[in-house]
Design a protein around this motif. Structure first.
Motif, PDB file in Angstrom:
ATOM      1  N   GLY A   1     -18.119 -20.430  -4.187  1.00 47.75           N
ATOM      2  CA  GLY A   1     -18.016 -21.832  -3.816  1.00 47.75           C
ATOM      3  C   GLY A   1     -16.786 -22.155  -2.995  1.00 47.75           C
ATOM      4  O   GLY A   1     -16.721 -23.193  -2.344  1.00 47.75           O
ATOM      5  N   GLY A   2     -15.806 -21.241  -3.029  1.00 50.22           N
ATOM      6  CA  GLY A   2     -14.562 -21.507  -2.317  1.00 50.22           C
ATOM      7  C   GLY A   2     -13.620 -22.308  -3.198  1.00 50.22           C
ATOM      8  O   GLY A   2     -13.343 -23.480  -2.947  1.00 50.22           O
TER       9      GLY A   2
ATOM     10  N   THR B   1     -24.181 -24.590  -5.211  1.00 51.68           N
ATOM     11  CA  THR B   1     -25.628 -24.774  -5.346  1.00 51.68           C
ATOM     12  C   THR B   1     -26.364 -23.584  -4.741  1.00 51.68           C
ATOM     13  O   THR B   1     -27.318 -23.049  -5.330  1.00 51.68           O
ATOM     14  N   GLU B   2     -25.905 -23.147  -3.568  1.00 53.12           N
ATOM     15  CA  GLU B   2     -26.523 -21.990  -2.920  1.00 53.12           C
ATOM     16  C   GLU B   2     -26.264 -20.716  -3.720  1.00 53.12           C
ATOM     17  O   GLU B   2     -27.140 -19.854  -3.813  1.00 53.12           O
ATOM     18  N   ARG B   3     -25.081 -20.609  -4.301  1.00 49.07           N
ATOM     19  CA  ARG B   3     -24.793 -19.452  -5.155  1.00 49.07           C
ATOM     20  C   ARG B   3     -25.794 -19.369  -6.293  1.00 49.07           C
ATOM     21  O   ARG B   3     -26.326 -18.289  -6.615  1.00 49.07           O
ATOM     22  N   GLY B   4     -26.082 -20.507  -6.913  1.00 54.21           N
ATOM     23  CA  GLY B   4     -27.040 -20.529  -8.008  1.00 54.21           C
ATOM     24  C   GLY B   4     -28.431 -20.110  -7.570  1.00 54.21           C
ATOM     25  O   GLY B   4     -29.127 -19.382  -8.280  1.00 54.21           O
TER      26      GLY B   4
ATOM     27  N   ALA C   1     -21.045 -26.423 -10.183  1.00 55.46           N
ATOM     28  CA  ALA C   1     -22.063 -25.371 -10.217  1.00 55.46           C
ATOM     29  C   ALA C   1     -23.241 -25.775 -11.101  1.00 55.46           C
ATOM     30  O   ALA C   1     -24.405 -25.597 -10.746  1.00 55.46           O
ATOM     31  N   VAL C   2     -22.935 -26.333 -12.263  1.00 55.76           N
ATOM     32  CA  VAL C   2     -24.000 -26.777 -13.185  1.00 55.76           C
ATOM     33  C   VAL C   2     -24.803 -27.918 -12.561  1.00 55.76           C
ATOM     34  O   VAL C   2     -26.035 -27.969 -12.655  1.00 55.76           O
ATOM     35  N   ALA C   3     -24.087 -28.841 -11.896  1.00 57.62           N
ATOM     36  CA  ALA C   3     -24.785 -29.949 -11.243  1.00 57.62           C
ATOM     37  C   ALA C   3     -25.702 -29.426 -10.141  1.00 57.62           C
ATOM     38  O   ALA C   3     -26.834 -29.904  -9.986  1.00 57.62           O
TER      39      ALA C   3
END
Length: 588
Positions: free
Chosen positions: A83-84, A101-104, A144-146
Motif C-alpha cells: 500500500g505504500g 484494495t488492489e493488494r487484497g 486494507a480491511v475497508a
C-alpha cells in the motif's frame, strides 16, 4: 456492482506460432479491414494491465513491446505488492487505500498463486515511536480491511518487545531498540506477473507481439492518430497497425514515443533509479522481512525461499534509459543501511546478485532552472490525451496496475463508450489462478506421489498455479528420456528449478533467447553469483531443439549473454552513473 469476469476465448500460450499469428493479425489491417479498437504500446505491467482490461471488455485489442515482455522497469522492482506505508506520512490516504484494495484482490482472487502475504518488522528506536507508528500501521490495516469490504486479507499489526523481536529475527540488533511492530504486505515475482497478464490478455482475444518497435504514428487528414508504423525486430520487416485508439504505456520511454506524434502537450516523466542487492538465505537469520525508514526513502529486507532481496535507492537518472546499472556507491548505500540494524554485517562477498531499474515518475511543472527531487514526486498515475486518438499514461506503481488499466481504457474510450463497455477485471483470475487453491490443497499428496519434497511442488504451485498440473503432465510424457535429460530433473547448477520450467518458458511463456529465460522466467540473473552462466549450456540444450537452433545459434546466444554479464560487472565497479554506463555498449 462489477461486471462478471469474462472466460478465456483461446489458448493463452505465448510462443513463436502465437507471435507470428499476432503480427499477421495486427498488420492485416488494410484500408478495407476493421482497425483495432485499442492498441497498447508497451509490454510492462502497465501496458499488460491495459491489454487485459481492454480485451476483457470485448474490445479488439493489440499490444506491442520493443523488447521482451517485462524487460524494462517491471522486472527490476522491489517485487512488493504494498500500500505504500510511507505515503500515510504524506497524508495520501486515497493512494494507500487504492493500493491496499488492489493488494487484497491480488492475494485472494486475481493472482493468489503469484502474490504472497509477507510479514515485516519495523524497528522502533524509542518508546514514543511506538505510539505514532502504531497509529500509522493501524490506519494501514484499517484501510486494507475497508478495501476488502470488511475482510482481513493479511493479519493485522502486532507489537513485539526485544525478546519477541529476537525470536523472530535473531539477525536484528535489538540493543538500541525499544521493540518492533510486525505488519504485513505482500511480495510477487514482477516479471512473472507481467507474463501472466500478457497471457491472460491473449486468452481473452488480444493480439500480442513483443520485439516489435513502434517507429511512427499513422494519422488521417485531420491529424487524428489512426495507428502506428512498427518494425518486427525478429524479421526486420516493417508493418502498419491500424487502431481507432492507441495508448502509450512505455514508462520511461513515454516522452520519446509521444514525441513521434506531437511535440505539443503530453506527459513529462522523471526517471529515478532504484537498485537492489541479493544475498543468500543463510546471510540473515530471520523468519520475517525488515522495514526501515531512511533519510531519503525506505529500505526493505525481503525474504524469498532461496535468498533475500534488499533495497532500494531513489536517485535521479539522467543517462541512457536503456542502460540502468548499479554503481559501487549504490551498493555501498544499501549495505550501509542494512548493516545499521543487523548483528552480523553483510559483506560484499556475500552478495550473489545486484539489479537496477528505473521508476517512471511524473515530472512536476517547475519554474525555469528549478530541479525536482525524485523522492518527492508522486507515485500517482496520470492519463492524458496527447493527440486525437492517442492516450498516454505514466506514473503509478506495480500494485495498482489494474486501476491504471481501467483508467487508461476508460479515458481512451470516452465516457459514453466506457459506460457501455465497463471494465471486468476486478475479480478476473489471471492465468494459473482459477484452480490454484484446490491444487495447492493437494500439495502434500502431489509431492508424495512423485517422491518429491513439499518445497519442490510448492515452488511450482507458486510460479504456475493451476498450470502446475500441465507441467507435471509434460514431465510424465518425457519419462522415457535418459535420466540426465528428463524434464523432471532439476537443473544441475540451479537445482531449485526443473528442466521442465525452461521448456515451459519456450512453449508457453514466449522465451526466444537465453536472456529471456535467465532474466525474466527462470531468474538466475539475480539469484546466482555468475548470473546463471554456469547453467547456461544446460538451458541452451533444452531450448535449442524447441526453437530449432543450430550449434552456431546456441553459441551466439551464450556469447551475447556472457557479454551482458561482463559489462554489468564492469559497471558495478564504478562510482558514478556516467562512468558505469560508459562500460555498457548494449541495452540492459
Amino acid at each position: 456492482m462489477s461486471s462478471p469476469a469474462p472466460a478465456p476465448l483461446r489458448s493463452t500460450a505465448l510462443n513463436r506460432e502465437q507471435r507470428a499469428e499476432a503480427l499477421a493479425a495486427l498488420s492485416a489491417n488494410g484500408p478495407t479491414d476493421e482497425p483495432l479498437d485499442v492498441l497498447v504500446i508497451g509490454g510492462g505491467v502497465t501496458g499488460a494491465g491495459i491489454a487485459v482490461d481492454a480485451a476483457s471488455r470485448g474490445l479488439r485489442t493489440g499490444i506491442v513491446e520493443m523488447g521482451d515482455w517485462a524487460s524494462g522497469t517491471s522486472s527490476w522492482s522491489s517485487k512488493l505488492i504494498h500500500g505504500g506505508l510511507r505515503y500515510l506520512y504524506q497524508a495520501n490516504f486515497a493512494l494507500v487505500h487504492e493500493a491496499l484494495t488492489e493488494r487484497g484482490r491480488l492475494l485472494t482472487s486475481n493472482a493468489p498463486h503469484l502474490v504472497k502475504a509477507q510479514p515485516f518488522l519495523w524497528p522502533l528506536k524509542h518508546h514514543y515511536e511506538r505510539t505514532y507508528s502504531a497509529i500509522g500501521v493501524g490506519m494501514y490495516d484499517a484501510l486494507a480491511v475497508a478495501g476488502a469490504r470488511g475482510h482481513k486479507t493479511v493479519p493485522i499489526q502486532k507489537h513485539l518487545g526485544k525478546k519477541g523481536t529476537a525470536a523472530l529475527a535473531p539477525a536484528l540488533d535489538t540493543s538500541h531498540l525499544a521493540g518492533t511492530i510486525r505488519f504485513y504486505d505482500a511480495r510477487v515475482d514482477d516479471s512473472r506477473l507481467v507474463i501472466d497478464l500478457v497471457r491472460t490478455a491473449v486468452g481473452l482475444g488480444a493480439h500480442a507481439a513483443n520485439r516489435t518497435r513502434v517507429t511512427g504514428f499513422l494519422k488521417d487528414g485531420e491529424g487524428r492518430v489512426t495507428g502506428v508504423t512498427a518494425t518486427d525486430l525478429a524479421a526486420g520487416e516493417e508493418i502498419r497497425i491500424r487502431a481507432t485508439r492507441t495508448i502509450n504505456a512505455t514508462g520511461v520511454w513515454t516522452e520519446e514515443v509521444q514525441d513521434m506524434a506531437t511535440t505539443e502537450g503530453g506527459l513529462k516523466v522523471l526517471a529515478s533509479k532504484g537498485i537492489h542487492i541479493v544475498v543468500p538465505k543463510t546471510a540473515i537469520d530471520a523468519e520475517t522481512g525488515i522495514f526501515l525508514r531512511t533519510e531519503k526513502s525506505v529500505l526493505f529486507i525481503i525474504p524469498w525461499p532461496e535468498y533475500w532481496v534488499i533495497g532500494t535507492t531513489d536517485t535521479p537518472w539522467t543517462e541512457d534509459v536503456a542502460k540502468p546499472v548499479a554503481t559501487s556507491a549504490d551498493i555501498d548505500y544499501v549495505l550501509e543501511h542494512a548493516n545499521s540494524v543487523l548483528t552480523r554485517p553483510i559483506r560484499r562477498e556475500d552478495i550473489i546478485g545486484v539489479y537496477a531499474g528505473l521508476r517512471p515518475l511524473l515530472q512536476p511543472r517547475l519554474k525555469p532552472g528549478a530541479k525536482a527531487a525524485s523522492t518527492k514526486v508522486s507515485r500517482e498515475h496520470t492519463v492524458t490525451r496527447v493527440a486525437p486518438g492517442l492516450t498516454a499514461i505514466a506514473g503509478g506503481k506495480l500494485t495498482t496496475y489494474r486501476v491504471m488499466g481501467v483508467d487508461a481504457v476508460d479515458h481512451a474510450l470516452g465516457e459514453a463508450l466506457a459506460h457501455a463497455h465497463p471494465s471486468r477485471t476486478e475479480n478476473l483470475p489471471l492465468v494459473g489462478a482459477e484452480g490454484y487453491e484446490e491444487l495447492a490443497g493437494r500439495a502434500a499428496q502431489l509431492a508424495a506421489e512423485r517422491d518429491w519434497t513439499l518445497a519442490r511442488i510448492t515452488h511450482l504451485l507458486d510460479r504456475y498455479g493451476d498450470e502446475t498440473a500441465d507441467i507435471l503432465e509434460l514431465i510424465d510424457a518425457d519419462a522415457a528420456a535418459e535420466d540426465s535429460q528428463r524434464l523432471g530433473e532439476p537443473l544441475t547448477n540451479a537445482p531449485a528449478y526443473l528442466r521442465a520450467e525452461v521448456a515451459w518458458a519456450v512453449t508457453h511463456e514466449g522465451a526466444e533467447h537465453l536472456e529471456d529465460v535467465l532474466l525474466h522466467r527462470v531468474r538466475l540473473d539475480i539469484s546466482h553469483r555468475d548470473r546463471g552462466l554456469s547453467a547456461a549450456e544446460e538451458i541452451l540444450g533444452i531450448m535449442a531443439p524447441l526453437l530449432h537452433w543450430s550449434d552456431n545459434d546456441a553459441a551466439s546466444e551464450l556469447a551475447s549473454y556472457t557479454e551482458r554479464v561482463e559489462q554489468i560487472a564492469a559497471a558495478e565497479a564504478e562510482t558514478t552513473d556516467a562512468d558505469a554506463v560508459a562500460k555498457v555498449t548494449r541495452s540492459i
